[in-house]
Design a protein around this motif. Structure first.
Motif, short mmCIF file in Angstrom:
data_model
loop_
_atom_site.label_atom_id
_atom_site.label_comp_id
_atom_site.label_asym_id
_atom_site.label_seq_id
_atom_site.Cartn_x
_atom_site.Cartn_y
_atom_site.Cartn_z
N PRO A 58 33.72 44.44 44.98
CA PRO A 58 32.92 43.43 45.40
C PRO A 58 32.01 43.29 46.49
CG PRO A 58 35.01 42.57 44.67
CD PRO A 58 35.14 44.15 44.86
N LYS A 100 30.83 36.03 41.90
CA LYS A 100 30.62 36.92 43.05
C LYS A 100 29.32 37.57 42.79
CE LYS A 100 35.08 37.40 45.10
NZ LYS A 100 36.20 38.28 45.44
N ASP A 138 26.62 35.35 43.01
CA ASP A 138 26.19 34.84 44.53
C ASP A 138 25.35 35.98 45.34
OD1 ASP A 138 27.68 32.69 44.86
OD2 ASP A 138 29.18 33.35 45.35
#
Length: 403
Positions: free
Chosen positions: A281, A351, A354
């Motif tokens: 991530p 994520k 984002d």
């Protein structure tokens, strides 16, 4: 107006037929003559009728009052008994019915659900059992195989028994392709693969957003699902699209895309690339920045040249696209076509989305997964740096016997 009109009774009686009237008319003094026998008889009859009518009315009123009070008492007693001793079935019930308990359902909500499926006889009986059982709060959301016309205690026992869970609990990680999602669903549900593929080819009625352009890829939201064992392929895929739409509303995807001067569909497409190319991530904001740097490169934009997109267009999986793959003419081949591919290549998570809106500042133009086993990705700003990273990847591939 005539004199006759002045003395006429508006109700039709004759003023000259007044027994109290003197024979001399208005000119004489009025005197009351004794009532005749006939008149006295009529008066007695009227009095007797009034008496009989009054007595009947009184008796009727009393009867009505007794009826109301009596009925009210019976109904009140019945209502009180229903409250104190709510009706309940006996035994374990018969047949089979699938009931869904949703996350956050209270005891009364569960009772109403069971009643609607004819599992219990009354909500009061189940709520009473629920309130007395200290384990009741541990009932998990999901689908349960119950029976009709069960006692509330028997229904509670099954809801607390993990063996009665009828749902197919399944988790889809971020970054799966639609084809991978379907493969898992076929294994989990036993529904034929052809049923899912039919829906993918014609995804009408699934609630796809307009910017999906009628494609499921990118819009089957990852996460955990408890599937209804009786659901069809279309219902299951719709559930996943509904989850995406819920996320998009809460996330304000369209609003954020507008503020970023992007189309929502482009955000999901770019996020799918970020998701597919990231080992960790923490890499996502950097990979997002690489995409922006390439697309905005001056004096001319750079081709993305992503192996992930090229392999997706060919229906292949792997780390590195071959020289033959790179020569392909499929529209997802970002070695040969500029800009983003025509649609998502996977189903990204929050994520990755984002990262599209919040890239990490940097001048990187390249990245290489130099150690896929350990999910290590390294970044470079120049061609020379990129060559060094590519050699690292080649050594890794050689140690694994090739791509």
């Amino acid at each position: 107006m005539s004199d006759l009109d002045l003395f006429s009774d508006p109700y039709g009686s004759d003023p000259y037929d007044d027994p109290d009237r003197d024979d001399r008319g208005d000119r004489g003094r009025r005197t009351r003559r004794p009532a005749t026998r006939r008149q006295r008889q009529r008066q007695r009859q009227k009095q007797r009728r009034r008496a009989r009518n009054g007595k009947a009315a009184f008796l009727f009123a009393m009867a009505f009052l007794v009826a109301v009070v009596g009925t009210g008492g019976v109904l009140g007693a019945a209502w009180l008994d229903h409250r104190m001793n709510p009706p309940d079935y006996e035994g374990q019930g018969t047949g089979s019915v699938t009931v869904q308990i949703k996350d956050g359902d209270s005891g009364s909500t569960i009772a109403a659900t069971l009643l609607s499926h004819q599992v219990v006889k009354s909500t009061g009986a189940f709520v009473e059992v629920y309130g007395k059982n200290p384990k009741a709060a541990g009932i998990q959301p999901g689908f349960y195989k119950l029976r009709k016309q069960m006692s509330s205690a028997a229904a509670m026992a099954l809801l607390l028994d993990p063996k009665s869970r009828a749902g197919n609990l399944i988790t889809f990680p971020e970054g799966l392709r639609v084809s991978q999602v379907i493969k898992q669903l076929v294994t989990k549900t036993g529904i034929p693969k052809s049923d899912f593929e039919k829906v993918v080819r014609r995804p009408t009625g699934l609630g796809l957003p307009e910017y999906a352009n009628g494609k499921l890829e990118g819009y089957l939201y990852p996460g955990q699902y408890n599937l209804n064992p009786n659901a069809s392929a279309r219902e299951i895929l719709k559930l996943m699209v509904d989850r995406f739409n819920q996320f998009a509303r809460q996330y304000d995807l369209e609003g954020r895309a507008q503020r970023a001067k992007m189309r929502p569909g482009s955000v999901i497409t770019m996020a799918s690339l970020v998701q597919a190319e990231s080992g960790r991530p923490s890499d996502m904001p950097k990979i997002s920045q690489v995409i922006y740097n390439r697309l905005r490169h001056e004096p001319v934009p750079m081709f993305l040249k992503f192996d992930s997109t090229t392999l997706y267009g060919l229906g292949k999986f792997g780390i590195v696209a071959s020289s033959e793959d790179i020569k392909s003419k499929n529209r997802y081949n970002t070695y040969n076509y500029p800009g983003l591919p025509p649609g998502p290549i996977s189903n990204p998570g929050e994520k990755a989305i984002d990262a599209v809106f919040e890239p990490e500042d940097g001048d990187w133009l390249f990245f290489v997964a130099t150690d896929p086993d350990n999910r290590l990705t390294e970044f470079a700003s120049t061609e020379a740096e990129f060559e060094v990273l590519r050699q690292k990847l080649n050594k890794y591939l050689q140690s694994k016997g090739g791509n």
